[in-house]
Design an enzyme around this catalytic site. Structure first.
Site: not given
Ligand code: GCO
Ligand code: MG
Length: 449
Positions: A248, A199
């Site tokens: 995340h 991410y």
């Protein structure tokens, strides 16, 4: 002598007349204000759907019955943008047309309850568009920026963090150096995971062996990389720069507790989304075991999610995506609630917030005492071609433009040049109408991305 007195009398009279005129104008203005500006009535509610920077943005425009009085509000839920448009046009437009445009909280409550079922991402974004547009209208009517309506400035500008990333450590550190050189004191740092779909640092071109063809992510591998990243960051960037990181929601709850503990020695400004909204109960374990500052909230849609975390002081920064919570009206209440428990704001500010939404973030940042930090995303040329009056970044600080309302005008012709799907770099997103595809572990288990 006579002549001099006459001239004195004449000039005195002129000055007196000028003063009288000015007083009369001021008096008229005060009376008009006191008499209350005639309530503007909502004449139309429409949606501007545009993607100048490749991300699908939705902005609600409310037009009133007073010529030239209208307002804009962000309603951006980029992964389901096409669903927000009918929520506004089919449901909120008929509901609001003919209603007064100057009763913001009342209108919010009415919209919120009009669907009976509530607190969802699509409906909250639709309501946010209306809400922010009404704040814009009230600011234009009062000839004041919205932050003034929220009580005025607690600070001159919003201190921001920007995103540094790299496929490997040297690249990530280089990217961080560039952001520091641009004047930022706070830098979010992300690093890629070789062969995997990490991410915030792009996807690796190679792919690790797995039991499926799709993108792969293994939390334990990522955690080891991230820890090494911060070791390298402190070694190369020093102790002074404030470092942030976004997990995340890609690690398991127990990994999150361990990760937060192992990061403690690197003195992060905050660690974001180490847990999913579904696992927030684990924050108690993190709190009991380490002092790494915690940020959470971009995925929240409902008070049921943020209230316990704030009232039990389980987080340090509330990271709500303002439109996902329904707009400025609910978020200024979240900020006030947070102040009681010394939880500071760090409103979500990625590229999938429209410039109107960024203006709303900045207005809250300036007016709420318990401001923490603001996430910054640059406004590229195309965005500025469509949105005139974006907040201004200087030396790591985001400044509100001092014009009434949000101070933004939208060039709707330019907006139409960038329809949804245009400029989307990620082919898969195009096929999925802006939605996200899948990421799985090596064994094929789907992960929250
Ligand atoms: C952030 C976020 C974003 C989100 C994106 C979702 O902290 O900025 O995590 O990167 O993933 O806004 O659409
Ligand atoms: Mg995030």
């Amino acid at each position: 002598m006579l002549r001099r007195n006459l001239l004195k009398a004449i000039s005195g009279a002129t000055v007196a007349t000028a003063v009288a005129k000015r007083e009369a104008a001021a008096q008229e203005k005060v009376e008009r204000a006191a008499r209350g500006m005639r309530s503007p009535i909502i004449k139309d509610v429409s949606v501007i759907a545009t993607a100048p920077a490749g991300l699908r943005l939705c902005v609600v425009k409310i037009t009133t019955d007073q010529p030239g009085l209208y307002g804009y509000g962000c309603a951006t839920f980029t992964q389901r943008a096409d669903l927000v448009v009918p929520a506004v046009e089919k449901y909120l437009k008929p509901f609001l047309t003919g209603k007064p445009a100057d009763r913001i909280d009342d209108t919010w409550q009415a919209c919120y309850n009009s669907s009976y079922w509530r607190n969802g991402p699509v409906l909250n974004n639709a309501i946010s568009g209306v809400d922010q547009a009404l704040w814009d209208i009230k600011g234009r009517q009062a000839a004041m920026p919205v932050y003034e309506l929220l009580g005025g400035k607690c600070r001159e500008a919003a201190d921001c963090y920007s995103h540094a990333q790299g496929e490997d450590y040297p690249q990530a550190i280089d990217s961080a150096r560039k952001i520091m050189a641009a004047g930022f004191r706070h830098v979010r740092v992300q690093v890629g995971v070789p062969g995997m779909a990490g991410y915030g640092a792009g996807r690796s071109d190679t792919k690790v062996a797995a039991l499926h063809e799709g993108p792969v992510f293994e939390p334990a591998v990522y955690v080891r990389r991230a820890l090494k990243l911060f070791e390298e960051c402190r070694k190369n960037l020093g102790e002074e720069v404030e470092l942030l990181h976004d997990a995340h929601e890609r690690v398991t709850p127990t990994q999150a507790v361990q990760f937060a503990k192992d990061l403690e020695k690197f003195h992060l400004f905050f660690l974001e989304d180490m847990l999913s909204p579904e696992d927030i109960a684990y924050f108690r374990h993190v709190r009991q075991q380490c002092a790494t500052p915690i940020a959470m909230g971009e995925l929240f849609n409902s008070p049921h999610e943020w209230s316990p975390l704030i009232s039990e002081r389980l987080i340090d920064y509330i990271r709500i995506h303002v439109t996902q919570a329904g707009g400025v009206t609910p978020c200024r209440k979240v900020a006030a609630f947070g102040e009681i428990y010394n939880v500071r704001t760090a409103w979500h500010g990625p590229g999938d917030v429209s410039p109107i939404g960024h203006c709303a973030n900045v207005a809250l940042d300036l007016a709420c005492y318990n401001f923490g930090i603001q996430e910054y995303s640059p406004f590229n040329e195309r965005l500025q071609e469509v949105f005139h009056g974006c907040p201004v970044m200087k030396n790591g600080y985001l400044y509100a433009n001092e014009a009434p309302g949000w101070g933004v005008e939208i060039d709707e012709k330019a907006a139409a040049k960038y329809p949804f799907g245009s400029g989307e770099r990620n082919g898969e997103r195009g096929k999925l109408n802006g939605g996200w595809g899948e990421v799985r572990k090596r064994d094929g288990t789907i992960i929250k991305q």
